[in-house]
Write a protein that holds these residues in place. Structure first.
Motif, PDB file in Angstrom:
ATOM      1  N   LEU A  36       1.059  -1.306   0.087  1.00 54.66           N
ATOM      2  CA  LEU A  36       0.062   0.088   0.115  1.00 54.66           C
ATOM      3  C   LEU A  36       0.927   1.230   0.112  1.00 54.66           C
ATOM      4  CD1 LEU A  36      -2.882  -0.785   2.514  1.00 54.66           C
ATOM      5  CD2 LEU A  36      -3.013  -0.371   0.107  1.00 54.66           C
ATOM      6  N   LYS A  37       2.033   1.136   0.140  1.00 53.98           N
ATOM      7  CA  LYS A  37       3.027   2.343   0.386  1.00 53.98           C
ATOM      8  C   LYS A  37       2.856   3.415  -0.804  1.00 53.98           C
ATOM      9  CE  LYS A  37       7.348   0.906  -1.515  1.00 53.98           C
ATOM     10  NZ  LYS A  37       7.460  -0.547  -2.046  1.00 53.98           N
ATOM     11  N   LEU A  38       2.744   2.824  -2.369  1.00 52.32           N
ATOM     12  CA  LEU A  38       2.565   4.025  -3.036  1.00 52.32           C
ATOM     13  C   LEU A  38       1.339   4.838  -2.972  1.00 52.32           C
ATOM     14  CD1 LEU A  38       2.972   1.506  -6.346  1.00 52.32           C
ATOM     15  CD2 LEU A  38       4.633   3.235  -5.109  1.00 52.32           C
ATOM     16  N   ILE A  39       0.257   4.194  -2.558  1.00 52.55           N
ATOM     17  CA  ILE A  39      -1.079   4.938  -2.569  1.00 52.55           C
ATOM     18  C   ILE A  39      -0.899   5.880  -1.159  1.00 52.55           C
ATOM     19  CG2 ILE A  39      -2.761   3.353  -1.380  1.00 52.55           C
ATOM     20  CD1 ILE A  39      -4.446   4.102  -3.689  1.00 52.55           C
ATOM     21  N   VAL A  40      -0.398   5.298  -0.221  1.00 52.82           N
ATOM     22  CA  VAL A  40      -0.405   6.168   1.234  1.00 52.82           C
ATOM     23  C   VAL A  40       0.889   7.102   1.019  1.00 52.82           C
ATOM     24  CG1 VAL A  40       0.358   5.697   3.471  1.00 52.82           C
ATOM     25  CG2 VAL A  40      -1.050   4.102   2.379  1.00 52.82           C
ATOM     26  N   PHE A  41       1.795   6.973   0.332  1.00 49.24           N
ATOM     27  CA  PHE A  41       2.638   7.831   0.452  1.00 49.24           C
ATOM     28  C   PHE A  41       2.399   9.094  -0.338  1.00 49.24           C
ATOM     29  CE2 PHE A  41       6.976   5.409   1.054  1.00 49.24           C
ATOM     30  CZ  PHE A  41       6.630   5.003   2.283  1.00 49.24           C
ATOM     31  N   ILE A  42       1.358   8.819  -1.729  1.00 50.00           N
ATOM     32  CA  ILE A  42       1.061   9.959  -2.616  1.00 50.00           C
ATOM     33  C   ILE A  42       0.021  10.668  -2.066  1.00 50.00           C
ATOM     34  CG2 ILE A  42      -0.635   8.804  -3.960  1.00 50.00           C
ATOM     35  CD1 ILE A  42       1.727  11.486  -5.592  1.00 50.00           C
ATOM     36  N   SER A  43      -0.741  10.153  -0.919  1.00 48.09           N
ATOM     37  CA  SER A  43      -1.691  10.622  -0.194  1.00 48.09           C
ATOM     38  C   SER A  43      -1.299  11.621   1.011  1.00 48.09           C
ATOM     39  CB  SER A  43      -2.915   9.808   0.500  1.00 48.09           C
ATOM     40  OG  SER A  43      -3.096   8.859  -0.364  1.00 48.09           O
ATOM     41  N   VAL A  44      -0.335  11.027   1.608  1.00 48.49           N
ATOM     42  CA  VAL A  44       0.515  11.766   2.621  1.00 48.49           C
ATOM     43  C   VAL A  44       1.015  12.994   2.030  1.00 48.49           C
ATOM     44  CG1 VAL A  44       2.293  11.824   4.187  1.00 48.49           C
ATOM     45  CG2 VAL A  44       0.979   9.847   4.093  1.00 48.49           C
ATOM     46  N   ILE A  45       1.588  13.016   0.829  1.00 44.81           N
ATOM     47  CA  ILE A  45       2.375  13.922   0.293  1.00 44.81           C
ATOM     48  C   ILE A  45       1.274  15.289  -0.245  1.00 44.81           C
ATOM     49  CG2 ILE A  45       3.629  14.807  -1.707  1.00 44.81           C
ATOM     50  CD1 ILE A  45       4.968  12.179  -1.634  1.00 44.81           C
ATOM     51  N   ALA A  46       0.173  14.700  -0.744  1.00 47.19           N
ATOM     52  CA  ALA A  46      -0.856  15.763  -1.046  1.00 47.19           C
ATOM     53  C   ALA A  46      -1.553  16.308   0.141  1.00 47.19           C
ATOM     54  CB  ALA A  46      -2.011  15.004  -1.732  1.00 47.19           C
ATOM     55  N   SER A  66      10.586   9.617  -0.992  1.00 46.68           N
ATOM     56  CA  SER A  66      10.062   8.595  -0.081  1.00 46.68           C
ATOM     57  C   SER A  66      10.416   7.283  -0.533  1.00 46.68           C
ATOM     58  CB  SER A  66       8.683   9.217   0.097  1.00 46.68           C
ATOM     59  OG  SER A  66       8.363  10.204   0.674  1.00 46.68           O
ATOM     60  N   LEU A  67      10.123   6.966  -1.943  1.00 50.59           N
ATOM     61  CA  LEU A  67      10.585   5.375  -2.182  1.00 50.59           C
ATOM     62  C   LEU A  67      11.938   5.305  -2.141  1.00 50.59           C
ATOM     63  CD1 LEU A  67       8.184   5.380  -5.401  1.00 50.59           C
ATOM     64  CD2 LEU A  67       7.722   4.435  -3.157  1.00 50.59           C
ATOM     65  N   PHE A  68      12.871   6.048  -2.438  1.00 47.74           N
ATOM     66  CA  PHE A  68      14.267   5.487  -2.216  1.00 47.74           C
ATOM     67  C   PHE A  68      14.477   5.490  -0.728  1.00 47.74           C
ATOM     68  CE2 PHE A  68      15.383   7.569  -6.469  1.00 47.74           C
ATOM     69  CZ  PHE A  68      16.031   6.219  -6.925  1.00 47.74           C
ATOM     70  N   MET A  69      13.890   6.384   0.192  1.00 48.60           N
ATOM     71  CA  MET A  69      14.044   6.080   1.536  1.00 48.60           C
ATOM     72  C   MET A  69      13.660   4.640   2.098  1.00 48.60           C
ATOM     73  SD  MET A  69      11.890   6.048   4.250  1.00 48.60           S
ATOM     74  CE  MET A  69      10.407   7.083   3.804  1.00 48.60           C
ATOM     75  N   VAL A  70      12.580   4.152   1.320  1.00 48.40           N
ATOM     76  CA  VAL A  70      12.346   2.833   1.872  1.00 48.40           C
ATOM     77  C   VAL A  70      13.220   1.621   1.333  1.00 48.40           C
ATOM     78  CG1 VAL A  70      10.366   1.029   1.525  1.00 48.40           C
ATOM     79  CG2 VAL A  70       9.699   3.364   2.125  1.00 48.40           C
ATOM     80  N   GLU A  71      13.610   2.151  -0.040  1.00 51.67           N
ATOM     81  CA  GLU A  71      14.503   0.946  -0.613  1.00 51.67           C
ATOM     82  C   GLU A  71      15.797   0.913  -0.055  1.00 51.67           C
ATOM     83  OE1 GLU A  71      14.328   0.052  -5.330  1.00 51.67           O
ATOM     84  OE2 GLU A  71      16.069   1.264  -4.802  1.00 51.67           O
TER      85      GLU A  71
END
Lengths: 208, 202
Positions: free
Chosen positions: B82-92, B130-135
């Motif tokens: 779920l990280k993709l959809i959660v991250f984009i919502s958090v950013i918005a 954010s994605l690089f931070m996870v990876e």
């Protein structure tokens, strides 16, 4: 009526060549370049992107009469993000090695300006079948640029096409060397710049 | 401490989020025409990246990572897909909140950054950070430094580009190269210069 005159053909061909999403609209180059070191990753990226842009066009166009105007961006983002998650999970399940190479760039399809741009600019105001075709056209246009950059970078950078060596051993023995710069980021910028130049030059000379 | 400095230097120079990972290109090409707006957008990116990367770290490690829900009695739940959809919502949501806070407390800052903030929600550099931070499996403090460093790197790149484009206005370019083509080629040369920093090790 000739095939090339139909509305559906125009919907497909405009984004695939005449208003090619990378060169002409300058959109969506973000995620395009990082995966062009090899043709294989560029090809998978093209498939993922085409899937997302065409399906999101279809779904948003089906829902266009029930989406309230003031929250439409959020609805569009939710549709796109769900489709990207589908593509990402599919790649992780069946093509794990490639999904490792693509790393975060499949996820970044969400913020690709082409997809939101097509959802906003086309799918919201057109019937579902045209929105689907428009998405496919955009995917093909995006893919053609991506694959041409990847072709140049893989051929000159590692002497192979789709992982098969095409430069004969005798050439290496005679002193030929792969260009290390092609594997690095700057080459992608320069190649895309030169391609934009060629396309714009052709467009300019057609006008005059 | 040394690792933090090296993460910072790497994210500003050799691993520049724009010049080495191609993130944030759309707004880079569109906004670098004018140096004042370029600097304004650059600072907005620094600001938003520094805030959203650690916030997404907290959310990922508190709710989404495998085993993160152990405190709720669900140790084997893995919500990381779920990280993709959660991250984009958090950013918005964060961008929206930052905009309101700035509007409330500093009119001058709002006048400078306000118009750029909505643009940033769809800037790939923010989601990419954010994605690089996870990876790269960073710790919390590393994610703060990485977010800030990436923002500074982006600011440097767009400022340099805007300055180069002022000079380019007086250049006599061949037909078709003006605009997008030459911008990309100059970016490529700049990326080459930034790569030189990769030889520096701490």
């Amino acid at each position: 009526m000739k095939l090339t005159r139909t509305k559906a053909f125009k919907t497909f061909a405009d984004p695939a060549w005449y208003d090619n999403p990378i060169n002409m609209q300058m959109l969506g180059i973000c995620s395009a370049l990082a995966v062009t070191v090899q043709l294989k990753t560029a090809f998978v990226m093209t498939l993922a992107m085409t899937f997302v842009v065409s399906m999101s066009g279809l779904i948003i166009s089906l829902m266009r009469r029930i989406i309230p105007g003031n929250i439409r961006i959020i609805v569009e983002l939710a549709v796109i993000a769900s489709l990207v998650i589908l593509a990402d999970e599919f790649l992780k399940a069946y093509f794990y090695d490639i999904s490792k190479l693509l790393s975060v760039f499949v996820g970044l399809i969400i913020t690709n300006c082409i997809i939101l741009g097509r959802a906003e600019g086309f799918a919201l105001s057109n019937p579902p079948h045209l929105a689907l075709i428009d998405g496919l056209g955009n995917g093909v246009g995006y893919g053609s640029v991506l694959l041409s950059v990847a072709f140049i970078r893989e051929l000159f950078g590692s002497g192979s096409i789709f992982g098969f060596s095409v430069i004969p051993e005798s050439a290496y023995a005679a002193g030929y060397e792969d260009m290390g710069i092609m594997m690095l980021a700057p080459a992608a910028f320069i190649i895309i710049g030169l391609m934009a130049w060629v396309q714009k030059y052709l467009a300019n000379s057609r006008k005059s | 401490m040394v690792e933090l400095v090296s993460i910072f230097l790497n994210s500003v120079f050799a691993g520049n989020i724009l010049l080495a990972y191609f993130l944030g290109m759309c707004s880079f090409v569109a906004v670098s025409k004018n140096i004042d707006t370029a600097i304004g957008l650059g600072f907005a990116v620094v600001f938003v990246l520094t805030v959203t990367t650690p916030v997404n770290w907290l959310i990922f490690h508190g709710l989404l990572a495998p085993g993160a829900l152990a405190w709720a009695g669900l140790p084997e739940v893995d919500l990381s897909f779920l990280k993709l959809i959660v991250f984009i919502s958090v950013i918005a949501a964060m961008v929206q909140a930052i905009e309101m806070i700035i509007d409330r407390f500093s009119a001058a800052l709002y006048a400078g950054l306000g118009i750029f903030l909505p643009l940033i929600a769809v800037n790939c550099a923010i989601l990419g950070g954010s994605l690089f931070m996870v990876e790269r499996e960073m710790s919390f403090i590393e994610s703060v430094v990485y977010g800030f460093g990436s923002g500074v790197g982006w600011l440097l790149a767009i400022t340099a580009m805007a300055a180069a484009r002022i000079k380019l206005r007086y250049a006599d370019l061949p037909s078709g190269l003006e605009g997008f083509g030459i911008t990309m080629i100059v970016t490529g040369l700049m990326a080459m210069a930034f790569m030189l920093f990769s030889g520096i090790t701490m």
